[in-house]
Design a protein around this motif. Structure first.
Motif, short mmCIF file in Angstrom:
data_model
loop_
_atom_site.label_atom_id
_atom_site.label_comp_id
_atom_site.label_asym_id
_atom_site.label_seq_id
_atom_site.Cartn_x
_atom_site.Cartn_y
_atom_site.Cartn_z
N UNK A 1 12.54 -13.05 -29.90
CA UNK A 1 11.14 -13.21 -29.53
C UNK A 1 10.39 -14.04 -30.57
N UNK A 2 10.68 -13.74 -31.84
CA UNK A 2 9.96 -14.47 -32.88
C UNK A 2 10.43 -15.92 -32.95
N UNK A 3 11.70 -16.12 -32.74
CA UNK A 3 12.22 -17.50 -32.72
C UNK A 3 11.53 -18.28 -31.59
N UNK A 4 11.41 -17.63 -30.44
CA UNK A 4 10.75 -18.28 -29.31
C UNK A 4 9.27 -18.52 -29.59
N UNK A 5 8.66 -17.56 -30.28
CA UNK A 5 7.24 -17.73 -30.62
C UNK A 5 7.07 -18.94 -31.54
N UNK A 6 7.97 -19.08 -32.50
CA UNK A 6 7.91 -20.24 -33.40
C UNK A 6 8.09 -21.55 -32.62
N UNK A 7 8.82 -21.45 -31.52
CA UNK A 7 9.05 -22.65 -30.71
C UNK A 7 7.88 -22.90 -29.75
N UNK A 8 6.86 -22.04 -29.80
CA UNK A 8 5.67 -22.28 -28.99
C UNK A 8 5.56 -21.42 -27.74
N UNK A 9 6.41 -20.42 -27.62
CA UNK A 9 6.36 -19.55 -26.43
C UNK A 9 5.31 -18.45 -26.65
N UNK A 10 4.16 -18.60 -26.07
CA UNK A 10 3.07 -17.64 -26.25
C UNK A 10 3.37 -16.30 -25.58
N UNK A 11 4.18 -16.34 -24.55
CA UNK A 11 4.55 -15.11 -23.86
C UNK A 11 5.33 -14.18 -24.79
N UNK A 12 6.08 -14.79 -25.70
CA UNK A 12 6.84 -13.98 -26.67
C UNK A 12 5.91 -13.16 -27.55
N UNK A 13 4.77 -13.74 -27.89
CA UNK A 13 3.80 -13.01 -28.72
C UNK A 13 3.24 -11.81 -27.96
N UNK A 14 2.97 -12.00 -26.68
CA UNK A 14 2.49 -10.87 -25.86
C UNK A 14 3.52 -9.74 -25.85
N UNK A 15 4.77 -10.11 -25.75
CA UNK A 15 5.83 -9.09 -25.72
C UNK A 15 5.96 -8.39 -27.08
N UNK A 16 5.79 -9.15 -28.16
CA UNK A 16 5.85 -8.55 -29.50
C UNK A 16 4.73 -7.51 -29.65
N UNK A 17 3.54 -7.88 -29.21
CA UNK A 17 2.41 -6.93 -29.29
C UNK A 17 2.72 -5.69 -28.45
N UNK A 18 3.24 -5.89 -27.27
CA UNK A 18 3.51 -4.77 -26.37
C UNK A 18 4.54 -3.81 -26.98
N UNK A 19 5.55 -4.39 -27.62
CA UNK A 19 6.61 -3.53 -28.17
C UNK A 19 6.18 -2.76 -29.41
N UNK A 20 5.38 -3.40 -30.25
CA UNK A 20 5.14 -2.81 -31.57
C UNK A 20 3.76 -2.19 -31.76
N UNK A 21 2.88 -2.34 -30.80
CA UNK A 21 1.51 -1.87 -31.02
C UNK A 21 1.45 -0.35 -31.21
N UNK A 22 2.24 0.39 -30.44
CA UNK A 22 2.14 1.86 -30.52
C UNK A 22 2.62 2.40 -31.87
N UNK A 23 3.83 2.04 -32.34
CA UNK A 23 4.25 2.61 -33.63
C UNK A 23 3.40 2.15 -34.80
N UNK A 24 2.97 0.88 -34.77
CA UNK A 24 2.15 0.38 -35.89
C UNK A 24 0.79 1.08 -35.89
N UNK A 25 0.24 1.25 -34.69
CA UNK A 25 -1.06 1.93 -34.59
C UNK A 25 -0.94 3.38 -35.04
#
Lengths: 157, 197
Positions: free
Chosen positions: B21-45
């Motif tokens: 996901x992060x590799x794709x985000x670095x390549x400009x895939x904004x959807x990957x960022x949405x998925x990163x937020x979705x996966x990690x928001x609960x434990x980080x919060x």
């Protein structure tokens, strides 16, 4: 094994990080130590219930808030980048101008500089002559005038 | 030691690994960022709210955490785990916040205490409920340098190595702090536990 060592092993065993040998050592200690046995049971219960602590629900608009924050941040930094170029260019141009003025020859070239040196030399000689005339009373011995003339002619050439 | 770190599993639509996901985000895939937020928001919060003690600060730092993930995405080392990187960012922000305010220990965990669904669930016995509530209070009362590794271990079920990476300390320090946190909890919960057991 003493109780302090046993308490450390309890923590490792609960986390699943203890080896077989450490587990056997702890079992052996727990058989004869009610205090550590109680600590072990209590730590196990706390660990089990800690896993069940509720997860607070994250804000539903998090992604839009993050994207808004990123957009605001980039808008804040963009004008600064535009300003950076002319602000940095001013001292650079000034430094370049000073360098050019320093290295370029003066108008009139060597003749101007020679004239300047001659003027300085003659002024020096004049002042020495005046000093000799008036300094006889003050007993100050100075270099003869001929030496100054020779020096001045050397400077002029 | 097994680790259960990610509470949100990859969605049915997006089966990419975290690193991918992060590799794709670095390549400009904004959807990957949405998925990163979705996966990690609960434990980080969850970590932030337990460390900071109030919802408002936790929300703000949660946003800043993901902003930094986006901003510094090029700095991510693919050899590391994404989850430890994100938790390290959140942890550093929380530490900065602790330094900023001096009275953080006294801040009550209002949000967690008010919205804990487990406390009103009918299948919990009264004693168990009381013990759980006491555990929450006792964890909140732990010093931050004990509380954070304890929560990462018990709640996020990270391994010692991962906790050490998040906190930037040695594994021995992590073991020691968790051990001391448990000792402090045993001490503060002994009366409630005696009644409960």
């Amino acid at each position: 094994m003493n109780c302090a060592r046993a308490r450390k092993l309890i923590s490792l065993v609960i986390d699943g990080a203890a080896g077989e040998h450490q587990k056997r050592l702890l079992d052996f200690h727990l058989m004869g130590c009610p205090s550590c046995r109680r600590a072990f049971r209590m730590s196990s219960d706390i660990a089990r219930l800690s896993h069940e602590l509720p997860d607070p629900t994250p804000p539903s608009d998090l992604e839009s808030a993050v994207r808004h924050m990123l957009a605001a941040e980039s808008a804040r930094t963009a004008p600064a980048k535009r300003l950076r170029t002319p602000l940095l260019a001013i001292p650079a141009v000034a430094a370049l101008m000073v360098l050019v003025m320093t290295l370029s020859p003066l108008p009139g070239g060597d003749s101007g500089r020679g004239q300047e040196l001659r003027t300085v030399a003659s002024a020096s000689v004049t002042s020495k002559v005046v000093a000799e005339r008036t300094g006889s009373k003050s007993r100050v011995r100075t270099t003869p005038l001929s030496a100054y003339s020779r020096q001045a002619s050397l400077i002029s050439f | 030691m097994t680790a259960r770190i990610i509470t949100e599993k990859p969605s049915a639509k997006d089966q990419r690994t975290d690193s991918r996901l992060l590799v794709d985000l670095c390549a400009g895939d904004e959807q990957a960022f949405s998925e990163i937020i979705r996966r990690f928001q609960a434990p980080v919060y969850s970590l932030l709210i337990r460390m900071l003690g109030n919802e408002e600060d936790a929300r703000e730092l949660l946003q800043v955490t993901f902003c930094r993930v986006y901003k510094y995405r090029d700095h991510f080392d693919p050899e590391r785990k994404l989850v430890t990187w994100i938790f390290a960012i959140a942890s550093n922000l929380a530490k900065k916040e602790w330094r900023r305010r001096t009275r953080w220990i006294q801040v009550p965990l209002d949000f967690v205490n008010l919205t804990s669904p487990g406390r009103t669930a009918p299948h919990y016995s009264a004693g168990r409920l009381e013990l759980k509530a006491s555990i929450e209070d006792a964890v909140d009362a732990l010093p931050p340098h004990y509380r954070e590794p304890f929560l990462l271990r018990e709640h996020e079920q990270m391994s010692y190595e991962e906790i050490a990476e998040v906190l930037g300390v040695r594994i021995g320090t992590v073991k020691s702090r968790i051990n001391r946190a448990r000792a402090a909890l045993r001490e503060s919960l002994k009366d409630v536990w005696e009644e409960w057991k």
